[in-house]
Design an enzyme around this catalytic site. Structure first.
Site, PDB file in Angstrom:
ATOM      1  N   HIS A  69      -4.587  -6.401   0.245  1.00  0.00           N
ATOM      2  CA  HIS A  69      -3.662  -5.458   0.862  1.00  0.00           C
ATOM      3  C   HIS A  69      -2.770  -6.253   1.830  1.00  0.00           C
ATOM      4  O   HIS A  69      -3.294  -7.049   2.623  1.00  0.00           O
ATOM      5  CB  HIS A  69      -4.406  -4.409   1.685  1.00  0.00           C
ATOM      6  CG  HIS A  69      -5.085  -3.340   0.881  1.00  0.00           C
ATOM      7  ND1 HIS A  69      -5.952  -3.609  -0.129  1.00  0.00           N
ATOM      8  CD2 HIS A  69      -5.005  -1.984   0.959  1.00  0.00           C
ATOM      9  CE1 HIS A  69      -6.392  -2.449  -0.643  1.00  0.00           C
ATOM     10  NE2 HIS A  69      -5.836  -1.449   0.004  1.00  0.00           N
ATOM     11  N   GLU A  92       1.363  -3.042   4.164  1.00  0.00           N
ATOM     12  CA  GLU A  92       1.198  -1.575   4.199  1.00  0.00           C
ATOM     13  C   GLU A  92       1.659  -1.128   5.589  1.00  0.00           C
ATOM     14  O   GLU A  92       2.697  -0.494   5.732  1.00  0.00           O
ATOM     15  CB  GLU A  92      -0.271  -1.200   3.947  1.00  0.00           C
ATOM     16  CG  GLU A  92      -0.533   0.308   3.982  1.00  0.00           C
ATOM     17  CD  GLU A  92      -2.020   0.672   3.851  1.00  0.00           C
ATOM     18  OE1 GLU A  92      -2.884  -0.197   4.100  1.00  0.00           O
ATOM     19  OE2 GLU A  92      -2.314   1.843   3.520  1.00  0.00           O
ATOM     20  N   ASP A 103      -4.658   4.924  -4.657  1.00  0.00           N
ATOM     21  CA  ASP A 103      -5.309   4.453  -3.422  1.00  0.00           C
ATOM     22  C   ASP A 103      -6.612   5.217  -3.136  1.00  0.00           C
ATOM     23  O   ASP A 103      -7.694   4.749  -3.527  1.00  0.00           O
ATOM     24  CB  ASP A 103      -4.334   4.541  -2.241  1.00  0.00           C
ATOM     25  CG  ASP A 103      -4.618   3.535  -1.135  1.00  0.00           C
ATOM     26  OD1 ASP A 103      -5.517   2.705  -1.304  1.00  0.00           O
ATOM     27  OD2 ASP A 103      -3.928   3.584  -0.092  1.00  0.00           O
ATOM     28  N   ASP A 104      -6.508   6.349  -2.453  1.00  0.00           N
ATOM     29  CA  ASP A 104      -7.692   7.164  -2.106  1.00  0.00           C
ATOM     30  C   ASP A 104      -7.376   8.614  -2.463  1.00  0.00           C
ATOM     31  O   ASP A 104      -7.111   9.446  -1.573  1.00  0.00           O
ATOM     32  CB  ASP A 104      -7.989   7.036  -0.609  1.00  0.00           C
ATOM     33  CG  ASP A 104      -8.226   5.590  -0.195  1.00  0.00           C
ATOM     34  OD1 ASP A 104      -9.328   5.079  -0.464  1.00  0.00           O
ATOM     35  OD2 ASP A 104      -7.293   4.983   0.348  1.00  0.00           O
ATOM     36  N   HIS A 152      -9.590   2.835  -4.481  1.00  0.00           N
ATOM     37  CA  HIS A 152     -10.862   2.590  -3.783  1.00  0.00           C
ATOM     38  C   HIS A 152     -11.837   3.652  -4.275  1.00  0.00           C
ATOM     39  O   HIS A 152     -11.583   4.850  -4.076  1.00  0.00           O
ATOM     40  CB  HIS A 152     -10.672   2.716  -2.273  1.00  0.00           C
ATOM     41  CG  HIS A 152      -9.636   1.765  -1.733  1.00  0.00           C
ATOM     42  ND1 HIS A 152      -9.968   0.551  -1.164  1.00  0.00           N
ATOM     43  CD2 HIS A 152      -8.282   1.839  -1.690  1.00  0.00           C
ATOM     44  CE1 HIS A 152      -8.864  -0.075  -0.784  1.00  0.00           C
ATOM     45  NE2 HIS A 152      -7.820   0.690  -1.101  1.00  0.00           N
TER      46      HIS A 152
HETATM   47  N1  ADE Z   1      -9.289   1.279   2.503  1.00  0.00           N
HETATM   48  C1  ADE Z   1      -9.149   2.359   1.724  1.00  0.00           C
HETATM   49  N2  ADE Z   1      -7.854   2.656   1.583  1.00  0.00           N
HETATM   50  C2  ADE Z   1      -7.149   1.745   2.286  1.00  0.00           C
HETATM   51  C3  ADE Z   1      -5.769   1.511   2.521  1.00  0.00           C
HETATM   52  N3  ADE Z   1      -4.804   2.300   2.026  1.00  0.00           N
HETATM   53  N4  ADE Z   1      -5.420   0.474   3.305  1.00  0.00           N
HETATM   54  C4  ADE Z   1      -6.358  -0.300   3.838  1.00  0.00           C
HETATM   55  N5  ADE Z   1      -7.663  -0.127   3.636  1.00  0.00           N
HETATM   56  C5  ADE Z   1      -8.056   0.886   2.860  1.00  0.00           C
HETATM   57 ZN    ZN Z   2      -5.817   0.591  -0.612  1.00  0.00          ZN
END
Ligand code: ADE
Ligand code: ZN
Length: 330
Positions: A190, A193, A271-272, A11
């Site tokens: 997604h 998770e 991911d982030d 992201h």
């Molecule tokens: N938005 C940013 N990272 C995310 C994640 N791991 N799961 C869901 N939404 C997200």
């Molecule tokens: Zn994500």
């Protein structure tokens, strides 16, 4: 140089480092409720996905202008290149910006400026994927989809689904996924998770996704695992994220090896990364250390990343896979 790889679950808003957040806050006259980057970083202790999302959406407020988005993406691409990333498929959350009054044009043009020169500057080819926030109604996703139409194809290659998963099932977005398919876009979501394997099934059956983002909870359903393996549906796994958001207790408990052993097309992604303690090469190094991955398993993960990518140039894909096969770890 790290092993060549594609990053498929990233992201762009999640690459906002505290230092850049403070710089942009200053430039845009935004007040951050933290004294400095160190204090902000100290707030990165999450109990679940929602606790992360709360901070992630709050901090995004510093992103205001086209230049801000270019700078954000440029910083990521330069960093990714140093991590051996040769191809990146990058998510963004248009609704999180338009809801704050930022023009869609500023977001998309800003990102595209960095992405379109990335191959020349960094040797990293790119694709841009717009994600819908699943905790908003489908009507909002449909309006965003229509607003983004001018960018389909050249600038926006696909759609995804992110944000708070549990209680916001894939089925809610069947219409927008159907329209996106008709428009020739690539489809990911997604699933699995925090949500169970039923969310993964729904994403496959009702949305027709080509890849599952995360998907770790699919392992709870042996029939589903068999199907994912047989149909070679890739899973974009994010080990550091799973630990930081407490989907998995520790890196040593991560099911990545079980996924590979089950024949799943698993890939490793960040991911982030600004929030979860590392970029993609750090995720590779982390699972190598914690799970004792062999060189062959690491090469398989890298090979999977190119197989799972939406690269259209088969020659480039094959050349990159050949580089992976020839790669020798230091
Ligand atoms: N938005 C940013 N990272 C995310 C994640 N791991 N799961 C869901 N939404 C997200
Ligand atoms: Zn994500």
């Amino acid at each position: 140089m790290p092993i060549p790889k594609a990053e498929l679950h990233l992201h762009i808003e999640g690459t906002l480092e505290p230092e850049l957040a403070f710089e942009l806050a200053h430039r845009n006259g935004v007040d951050l409720p933290y004294a400095d980057p160190e204090q902000l970083r100290a707030a990165y202790a999450f109990s679940d996905l929602q606790s992360f999302l709360d901070l992630y959406y709050q901090l995004m407020d510093v992103l205001r202008t086209e230049e801000d988005f270019t700078e954000l993406a440029e910083a990521y691409l330069a960093r990714a290149a140093r991590d051996g990333v040769r191809h990146a498929e990058i998510f963004f959350d248009p609704q999180a910006h338009t809801a704050r009054g930022v023009e869609l044009d500023a977001v998309v043009r800003g990102l595209d400026r960095a992405l379109s020169r990335s191959f020349e500057r960094h040797g990293v080819s790119t694709k841009l994927i717009m994600c819908f926030l699943r905790d908003l109604p489908e009507a909002s996703a449909l309006a965003t989809f229509d607003a983004c139409r001018p960018y389909f194809g050249d600038v926006i290659a696909g759609i995804g689904l992110d944000s708070a998963e549990v209680g916001h099932r894939p089925a809610k977005f069947a219409t927008v996924y159907r329209r996106a398919k008709e428009a020739g876009l690539r489809l990911v979501a997604h699933a699995g998770e925090e949500g169970g394997p039923d969310y993964v099934r729904e994403a496959l059956d009702l949305l027709g996704v080509e890849r599952i983002d995360h998907g770790i909870r699919a392992l709870e359903d042996p029939e589903l695992v068999k199907r994912l393996a047989e149909e070679r549906i890739p899973l974009t796994v994010c080990p550091f994220s799973n630990v930081r958001l407490r989907c998995v207790a520790t890196l040593a408990d991560h099911p990545l090896v079980a996924m590979l052993d089950a024949g799943l097309v698993a890939t490793v992604n960040s991911d982030d990364p600004a929030y979860f303690g590392g970029y993609v090469e750090e995720n590779f190094a982390g699972v190598r250390r914690a799970l004792g991955l062999t060189d062959d398993q690491l090469r398989l993960l890298a090979r999977n990343s190119f197989e799972a990518s939406f690269l259209e140039d088969d020659e480039r894909r094959e050349a990159l896979i050949a580089e992976v096969d020839a790669y020798r770890f230091p």
